[in-house]
Design an enzyme around this catalytic site. Structure first.
Site, PDB file in Angstrom:
ATOM      1  N   CYS A   2      13.276  12.774   8.754  1.00 54.32           N
ATOM      2  CA  CYS A   2      14.718  13.057   9.175  1.00 54.32           C
ATOM      3  C   CYS A   2      15.645  12.526   7.967  1.00 54.32           C
ATOM      4  O   CYS A   2      15.644  11.578   7.336  1.00 54.32           O
ATOM      5  CB  CYS A   2      15.142  12.448  10.459  1.00 54.32           C
ATOM      6  SG  CYS A   2      14.178  12.925  11.786  1.00 54.32           S
ATOM      7  N   ARG A  27      12.135  15.308   1.682  1.00 50.60           N
ATOM      8  CA  ARG A  27      11.715  14.267   2.696  1.00 50.60           C
ATOM      9  C   ARG A  27      10.472  14.543   3.688  1.00 50.60           C
ATOM     10  O   ARG A  27      10.144  13.841   4.336  1.00 50.60           O
ATOM     11  CB  ARG A  27      12.817  13.774   3.397  1.00 50.60           C
ATOM     12  CG  ARG A  27      13.894  12.998   2.308  1.00 50.60           C
ATOM     13  CD  ARG A  27      15.179  12.505   3.028  1.00 50.60           C
ATOM     14  NE  ARG A  27      15.148  11.414   4.273  1.00 50.60           N
ATOM     15  CZ  ARG A  27      15.164  10.225   3.820  1.00 50.60           C
ATOM     16  NH1 ARG A  27      15.347   9.700   2.564  1.00 50.60           N
ATOM     17  NH2 ARG A  27      15.174   9.304   4.836  1.00 50.60           N
ATOM     18  N   TRP A  74      12.407  15.840  11.514  1.00 52.19           N
ATOM     19  CA  TRP A  74      10.835  15.859  11.309  1.00 52.19           C
ATOM     20  C   TRP A  74      10.458  15.305  12.618  1.00 52.19           C
ATOM     21  O   TRP A  74      10.779  14.161  13.110  1.00 52.19           O
ATOM     22  CB  TRP A  74      10.746  14.557  10.386  1.00 52.19           C
ATOM     23  CG  TRP A  74       9.105  14.640   9.758  1.00 52.19           C
ATOM     24  CD1 TRP A  74       8.562  15.758   8.987  1.00 52.19           C
ATOM     25  CD2 TRP A  74       7.942  13.986  10.253  1.00 52.19           C
ATOM     26  NE1 TRP A  74       7.052  15.345   8.805  1.00 52.19           N
ATOM     27  CE2 TRP A  74       6.955  14.267   9.459  1.00 52.19           C
ATOM     28  CE3 TRP A  74       7.743  12.710  11.059  1.00 52.19           C
ATOM     29  CZ2 TRP A  74       5.593  13.742   9.716  1.00 52.19           C
ATOM     30  CZ3 TRP A  74       6.626  12.120  11.120  1.00 52.19           C
ATOM     31  CH2 TRP A  74       5.648  12.549  10.490  1.00 52.19           C
ATOM     32  N   ASN A  99      18.317   9.345  12.205  1.00 53.18           N
ATOM     33  CA  ASN A  99      17.035   9.074  11.639  1.00 53.18           C
ATOM     34  C   ASN A  99      16.440   7.691  12.256  1.00 53.18           C
ATOM     35  O   ASN A  99      16.988   6.898  12.104  1.00 53.18           O
ATOM     36  CB  ASN A  99      17.321   9.246   9.995  1.00 53.18           C
ATOM     37  CG  ASN A  99      15.901   8.744   9.445  1.00 53.18           C
ATOM     38  OD1 ASN A  99      14.840   8.878   9.991  1.00 53.18           O
ATOM     39  ND2 ASN A  99      16.118   8.511   8.156  1.00 53.18           N
ATOM     40  N   GLY A 100      15.098   7.996  12.547  1.00 55.32           N
ATOM     41  CA  GLY A 100      14.343   6.637  13.099  1.00 55.32           C
ATOM     42  C   GLY A 100      13.752   6.875  14.568  1.00 55.32           C
ATOM     43  O   GLY A 100      13.829   8.142  15.031  1.00 55.32           O
ATOM     44  N   GLU A 481      -7.014   8.648  -5.485  1.00 53.02           N
ATOM     45  CA  GLU A 481      -5.484   9.224  -5.690  1.00 53.02           C
ATOM     46  C   GLU A 481      -5.813  10.720  -6.114  1.00 53.02           C
ATOM     47  O   GLU A 481      -5.100  11.569  -5.533  1.00 53.02           O
ATOM     48  CB  GLU A 481      -4.957   8.413  -6.746  1.00 53.02           C
ATOM     49  CG  GLU A 481      -3.595   8.976  -7.189  1.00 53.02           C
ATOM     50  CD  GLU A 481      -2.576   9.084  -6.061  1.00 53.02           C
ATOM     51  OE1 GLU A 481      -2.913   8.402  -4.969  1.00 53.02           O
ATOM     52  OE2 GLU A 481      -1.447   9.670  -6.285  1.00 53.02           O
ATOM     53  N   LYS A 485      -4.158  13.751  -3.786  1.00 47.98           N
ATOM     54  CA  LYS A 485      -3.387  14.650  -4.293  1.00 47.98           C
ATOM     55  C   LYS A 485      -3.759  16.208  -3.946  1.00 47.98           C
ATOM     56  O   LYS A 485      -2.915  16.840  -3.450  1.00 47.98           O
ATOM     57  CB  LYS A 485      -3.243  14.651  -5.715  1.00 47.98           C
ATOM     58  CG  LYS A 485      -2.529  13.561  -6.284  1.00 47.98           C
ATOM     59  CD  LYS A 485      -1.156  13.457  -6.153  1.00 47.98           C
ATOM     60  CE  LYS A 485      -0.585  12.972  -5.059  1.00 47.98           C
ATOM     61  NZ  LYS A 485       0.042  11.609  -4.773  1.00 47.98           N
ATOM     62  N   GLU A 488      -3.230  16.720  -0.107  1.00 50.04           N
ATOM     63  CA  GLU A 488      -1.963  16.755   0.449  1.00 50.04           C
ATOM     64  C   GLU A 488      -1.210  18.298   0.036  1.00 50.04           C
ATOM     65  O   GLU A 488      -0.705  18.721   0.902  1.00 50.04           O
ATOM     66  CB  GLU A 488      -1.045  15.785  -0.558  1.00 50.04           C
ATOM     67  CG  GLU A 488      -1.012  14.342  -0.086  1.00 50.04           C
ATOM     68  CD  GLU A 488      -0.176  13.424  -0.770  1.00 50.04           C
ATOM     69  OE1 GLU A 488       0.545  12.872  -0.324  1.00 50.04           O
ATOM     70  OE2 GLU A 488      -0.432  13.689  -1.980  1.00 50.04           O
ATOM     71  N   HIS A 504     -25.751   6.978  -0.721  1.00 43.45           N
ATOM     72  CA  HIS A 504     -25.582   6.111   0.693  1.00 43.45           C
ATOM     73  C   HIS A 504     -24.958   7.139   1.502  1.00 43.45           C
ATOM     74  O   HIS A 504     -24.412   6.785   2.966  1.00 43.45           O
ATOM     75  CB  HIS A 504     -24.908   4.889   0.712  1.00 43.45           C
ATOM     76  CG  HIS A 504     -25.582   3.827  -0.120  1.00 43.45           C
ATOM     77  ND1 HIS A 504     -26.870   3.393   0.079  1.00 43.45           N
ATOM     78  CD2 HIS A 504     -25.327   3.179  -1.205  1.00 43.45           C
ATOM     79  CE1 HIS A 504     -27.319   2.530  -0.948  1.00 43.45           C
ATOM     80  NE2 HIS A 504     -26.337   2.371  -1.562  1.00 43.45           N
ATOM     81  N   LYS A 602       8.055  12.640   2.619  1.00 44.64           N
ATOM     82  CA  LYS A 602       8.429  11.799   1.377  1.00 44.64           C
ATOM     83  C   LYS A 602       8.504  10.344   1.787  1.00 44.64           C
ATOM     84  O   LYS A 602       7.807   9.664   1.043  1.00 44.64           O
ATOM     85  CB  LYS A 602       9.390  12.252   0.544  1.00 44.64           C
ATOM     86  CG  LYS A 602       9.649  11.662  -0.838  1.00 44.64           C
ATOM     87  CD  LYS A 602       8.669  11.979  -1.938  1.00 44.64           C
ATOM     88  CE  LYS A 602       8.749  11.273  -3.107  1.00 44.64           C
ATOM     89  NZ  LYS A 602       7.441  11.107  -3.715  1.00 44.64           N
TER      90      LYS A 602
END
Ligand code: G6P
Length: 607
Positions: A2, A27, A74, A99-100, A481, A485, A488, A504, A602
């Site tokens: 948010c 965000r 969000w 926000n929260g 990483e 990427k 995402e 394995h 974000k």
């Protein structure tokens, strides 16, 4: 997550609020809204989806006024619907953005319903609006009502509140979620971060935990958590106002990939001489803490966690110091043993990641000291840690982290040198590593120049559903990483494995539809890795290998992307770049939202 914007001015604020919301889009959010006071009433507009949809709706029915608050939501409590979007109101005079997460919202909601309040959303936020309205019945004073409400809230919040009976002010407070105040000339603002306000000011006040502020067009008054009036420093944003623009680039992510040679210079600036680490960079008291450090515990999330994994290889190899790395959401909720003289190291781009912050708070009394490697000055992690080293990458807008990661690695290498000095690192070896760091911007530039070639490579991935990434040693987290990427931003399922683990399990997946990417610099593990690649080839897998000059020969089913020759210590940093470019181009080919991938945020400021 948010985002909040608020403005109180002598001029119309709607355009400022909408632009602020656009600048917070990075965000992550799924609906947006605003409320503006037109002198008579609060006009509210909310829409599901992008800020542009909200802006188009506003064009049809303009909102006029000099005071307002706005929000990108969000979804946490309740689906992304218009009725759940902020601002939330109690009656028609009072609006709130939040926000929260309010953890005790259920008992609060039950009590409010019993008191006759009607709820029109599924959100936790709506209790805040009704609690303020309820308190106003007892004493008709907005500040008193706001403070009594805040004192009842458990959880994390940044809040902005407006009321039509108090026409020239916004009340704001923060606990656990970020909030900055923007200082203008005859106008003032609130926002989740400074990026939202760079079009109107470059002067900011970073509220501290528990702070409460009254913001009018001319005056900002702040009280701390004990309700003592306090002065907070105004800080000038130093990165120039163009950081929030894409410039010539199609996406922020690409811009940020290309910025890496420059920002890595900024990370190194003033921290190394020609041959040595300048340890003062870690701040007062750092040397004494490093002298006593016997272990390092690294905590982070997402991309920052991968940086921590690489640092473990460096710390144990170069500094000979035991190092443990764990994701914050696991560490904070399990019983853990903290060995004596542990330096607790958090890594974070934003400095506001809820789990990382909670882990720090949980452990603070049990550790020797805390250090954060962070990109946002004034953020919660920076303020609450004993020591901090800023990565100086400048604001990162693309949700998929790129330049934040490579600058974190640089900072972690400096940290490794600081500890290694205390465990017998020779001056010659220090000079060798520092010399390599001086070359790093040039090497990153060479890696960025592979862009066109990697773009052509990306076509082999766009139609695939799965990809495997392989690496060994510190290149294993680089492979992780790379896989992160790709998933995402292109939504292709990608997994990373240490190449030695191939037999394995993951080898069973390999066929012509599962491209395999390997990061294979010319180091001591190359021969082992080559054997792993043969295992893939023998199963008909298609290989894409990033390797140093002439160490792996291209052949049928094995494409080699030739990397610049890189000093071994820098391999994880430089080999990250082509993987960033690969995922970027695959996402562009697939037509996904590169800078704001679906469902992701974000800055994860709630659990
Ligand atoms: C989110 C972001 C990632 C980031 C992670 C940790 O998931 O989308 O890019 O790596 O949070 O964030 P931090 O700000 O603590 O590095």
């Amino acid at each position: 997550m948010c985002g909040i914007v608020g403005a109180v001015a002598a001029r119309p604020v709607t355009a400022i609020l909408l632009e602020g919301l656009r600048r917070l889009e990075y965000r992550g959010y799924d609906s947006a809204g605003l409320a503006v006071f037109d002198g008579e009433q609060l006009q509210r507009l909310r829409r599901i989806g992008k800020v542009n949809i909200l802006a188009e709706a506003e064009q049809q029915a303009p909102l006029k006024g000099v005071m307002g608050i706005a929000h990108t939501r969000w979804a946490t409590h309740g689906k992304p619907t218009e009725y759940n979007a902020h601002p939330h109101m109690s009656g028609d005079k009072l609006a709130v953005v939040h926000n929260g997460i309010i953890e005790n919202f259920e008992p609060l909601k039950a009590a409010l319903i019993a008191d006759g309040f009607e709820f029109t959303s599924d959100t936790d936020t709506e209790v805040i609006a009704h609690l303020i309205a309820q308190a106003l019945r007892v004493k008709n004073d907005l500040q008193t009502a706001f403070l009594s409400t805040v004192s009842q809230l458990e959880g994390a919040f940044a809040l902005g509140v407006v009321h039509t009976d108090y026409p020239n002010q916004i009340l704001a407070s923060r606990k656990g979620s970020p909030l900055v105040l923007g200082v203008g000339m005859g106008e003032n603002f609130i926002a989740s971060d400074q990026m939202a306000l760079l079009q109107v000011t470059d002067r900011f006040i970073y509220l501290e935990e528990g702070d409460f502020a009254q913001v009018t067009a001319d005056v900002i008054t702040i009280w701390d958590k004990n309700l003592d009036k306090v002065e907070r420093e105004i800080k000038v944003f130093e990165h120039g106002l163009s950081v929030a623009e894409k410039g010539e680039f199609r996406h922020f992510m690409l811009k940020e990939i290309y910025e890496q040679p420059e920002v890595v210079k900024a990370t190194l600036q003033g921290r190394i001489s020609a041959t040595k680490l300048l340890e003062q960079a870690f701040g007062n008291g750092a040397s004494a803490i490093f002298d006593q450090t016997k272990q390092v515990q690294i905590i982070a999330c997402g991309t920052s966690y991968h940086a921590g994994m690489i640092a473990k290889y460096w710390l144990e190899d170069i500094a000979g110091i035991p190092c443990a790395v764990e994701v914050a959401s696991e560490y904070r909720y399990r019983k853990h043993v903290v060995p004596e003289n542990t330096l607790f190291l958090t890594i974070s781009q934003s400095g506001e990641t809820a789990d990382t912050l909670a882990a720090l708070r949980e452990v603070q009394d049990k550790v020797l000291a805390s250090l954060t490697i962070c990109n946002v000055p004034g953020s919660s992690l920076v303020r609450e840690s004993d020591l901090s080293l800023m990565t100086n990458a400048g604001p990162e807008i693309g949700v998929a982290s790129t330049k934040a990661f490579t600058t974190q690695l640089v900072a972690l290498l400096l940290f490794t040198l600081a500890l290694a000095r205390r465990s017998g690192l020779s001056e010659a070896r220090e000079a060798e590593i520092v010399g390599a760091l001086h070359q790093l911007p040039e090497l990153l530039l060479a890696a960025v120049k592979l862009d066109a070639s990697i773009e052509s490579l990306s076509r082999a991935f766009a139609e695939k559903n799965h990809t495997l990434f392989l690496g060994r040693g510190p290149l294993y987290p680089v492979a992780m990483e790379g896989a992160l990427k790709l998933k995402e931003i292109s939504y292709i399922h990608a997994e990373a494995y240490p190449a030695g683990e191939l037999k394995h399990g993951p080898l069973a997946l390999v066929d012509k539809d599962m491209p395999v990417v390997a990061v294979a610099p010319n180091n001591a593990l190359l021969d082992k890795l080559k054997a792993n690649l043969q295992e893939v080839k023998a199963r008909g897998g298609e290989l894409f290998v990033f390797a140093g000059a002439d160490h792996i020969k291209p052949e049928e089913g094995l494409r080699v992307e030739q990397m610049p020759d890189v000093p071994e210590i820098l391999e994880p940093i430089v080999y990250t770049v082509p993987l960033q470019l690969l995922s970027y181009h695959v996402a562009v080919l697939k037509g996904t939202d590169v800078d704001q991938p679906r469902n992701l945020a974000k800055s994860v400021t709630v659990e």
